[in-house]
Design an enzyme around this catalytic site. Structure first.
Site, PDB file in Angstrom:
ATOM      1  NE  ARG A 184       0.891  -6.786  12.627  1.00 28.62           N
ATOM      2  CZ  ARG A 184      -0.223  -7.541  12.714  1.00 28.62           C
ATOM      3  NH1 ARG A 184      -0.277  -8.529  13.577  1.00 28.62           N
ATOM      4  NH2 ARG A 184      -1.273  -7.291  11.960  1.00 28.62           N
ATOM      5  CG  ASP A 219       3.873  -6.645  16.671  1.00 30.91           C
ATOM      6  OD1 ASP A 219       3.456  -5.472  16.743  1.00 30.91           O
ATOM      7  OD2 ASP A 219       3.194  -7.623  17.043  1.00 30.91           O
ATOM      8  N   GLY A 247       0.797  -1.226   0.000  1.00 34.11           N
ATOM      9  CA  GLY A 247       0.000   0.000   0.000  1.00 34.11           C
ATOM     10  C   GLY A 247       0.829   1.275   0.000  1.00 34.11           C
ATOM     11  CE1 TYR A 286      -6.472   3.711  10.569  1.00 34.07           C
ATOM     12  CE2 TYR A 286      -7.908   5.508   9.884  1.00 34.07           C
ATOM     13  CZ  TYR A 286      -6.793   4.736   9.684  1.00 34.07           C
ATOM     14  OH  TYR A 286      -5.971   4.972   8.609  1.00 34.07           O
ATOM     15  NE  ARG A 314     -25.951   1.460  -2.626  1.00 33.62           N
ATOM     16  CZ  ARG A 314     -27.174   1.173  -2.163  1.00 33.62           C
ATOM     17  NH1 ARG A 314     -27.587  -0.087  -2.133  1.00 33.62           N
ATOM     18  NH2 ARG A 314     -27.965   2.138  -1.734  1.00 33.62           N
ATOM     19  N   GLY A 319       0.075   0.508  10.624  1.00 36.36           N
ATOM     20  CA  GLY A 319      -1.185   0.695  11.333  1.00 36.36           C
ATOM     21  C   GLY A 319      -2.185  -0.401  10.994  1.00 36.36           C
TER      22      GLY A 319
END
Length: 235
Positions: free
Chosen positions: A35, A49, A14, A141, A185, A78
């Site tokens: 991790r 970690d 990502g 979060y 959607r 995260g």
């Protein structure tokens, strides 16, 4: 300033992986932490970690012994465990805060020790637009990501005199494995709330990080830089 040793937590996929690639292309020596799932072939990586102080210390020592002191830190690792707060378990509440806020603080603290001694460093924390505007179903979060803003700005004041900058990047909806898995959607509705009418690309977040770690950004510290297509305007 090229060739600095750079550590990116959660750099195996990502936004983190895009940042690994962007800073590597800029000539930095980049190491990613992971991790569970290792970084792709060709990426320098170390298992860590960030909720475990011993693993954090071990990871830094491995990087320092092989590549030298960490001069640039991008705190990206995260997790999410979404749900309404009234039904959220203590485990889900605590795990997100422990990883996203306390784990990040732990990694930054370890990196700053060396930066302070050398009187130079760049730190970028990856927060979220959720930390600015809130998000239903993500109280844990959003609280942790908001905490990163307070953490980053406090540290910016503490270490500015040592030529160390600390900045925060706040992404909005970004095309990652997590958002790609959403129902179509849901994705359309989410994109419809963004003024630019699309999700961002990880590379666009990485470009902001790349600038904030550069020579040209040496007089920028304590800033919150949104990469969100305008959805967080006014916060």
């Amino acid at each position: 300033m090229a060739g600095r040793t750079t550590l990116i937590s959660g750099g195996n996929r990502g936004i983190g992986l895009s940042t690994v690639r962007a800073l590597s292309e800029a000539g930095e020596t980049v190491v990613a932490t992971y991790r569970k799932d290792p970084a792709p072939d060709g990426c320098r990586a170390v298992r860590c970690d960030i909720t475990d102080p011993e693993q954090v210390e071990r990871a830094f020592k491995e990087v320092e012994e092989e590549f030298g002191p960490v001069e640039v830190l991008v705190a990206n690792a995260g997790i999410t465990r979404d749900g309404l707060l009234v039904t959220m378990s203590d485990e889900d509440l605590g795990a997100v805060v422990e990883t996203n806020l306390l784990g990040t603080a732990r990694v930054v603290r370890r990196a700053l020790r060396g930066m302070i001694r050398r009187r130079h460093g760049r730190v970028v924390l990856i927060s979220s637009v959720s930390g600015l505007s809130g998000a239903a179903g993500q109280a844990n979060y959003a609280a942790a990501k908001a905490g990163l803003i307070g953490l980053g700005r406090s540290l910016a004041r503490e270490v500015a005199g040592r030529d160390i900058t600390v900045n925060i990047v706040a992404p909005g909806w970004i095309d990652t494995d997590m958002t790609t898995a959403l129902p179509e959607r849901t994705r359309r509705e989410a994109a419809g709330q963004v003024p630019m009418r699309r999700f961002g690309r990880p590379e666009e977040v990485a470009a902001a990080v790349r600038f904030l770690t550069s020579r040209e950004a040496g007089y920028i510290t304590g800033a919150v830089v949104p990469v969100d297509g305008g959805i967080g305007m006014g916060h």
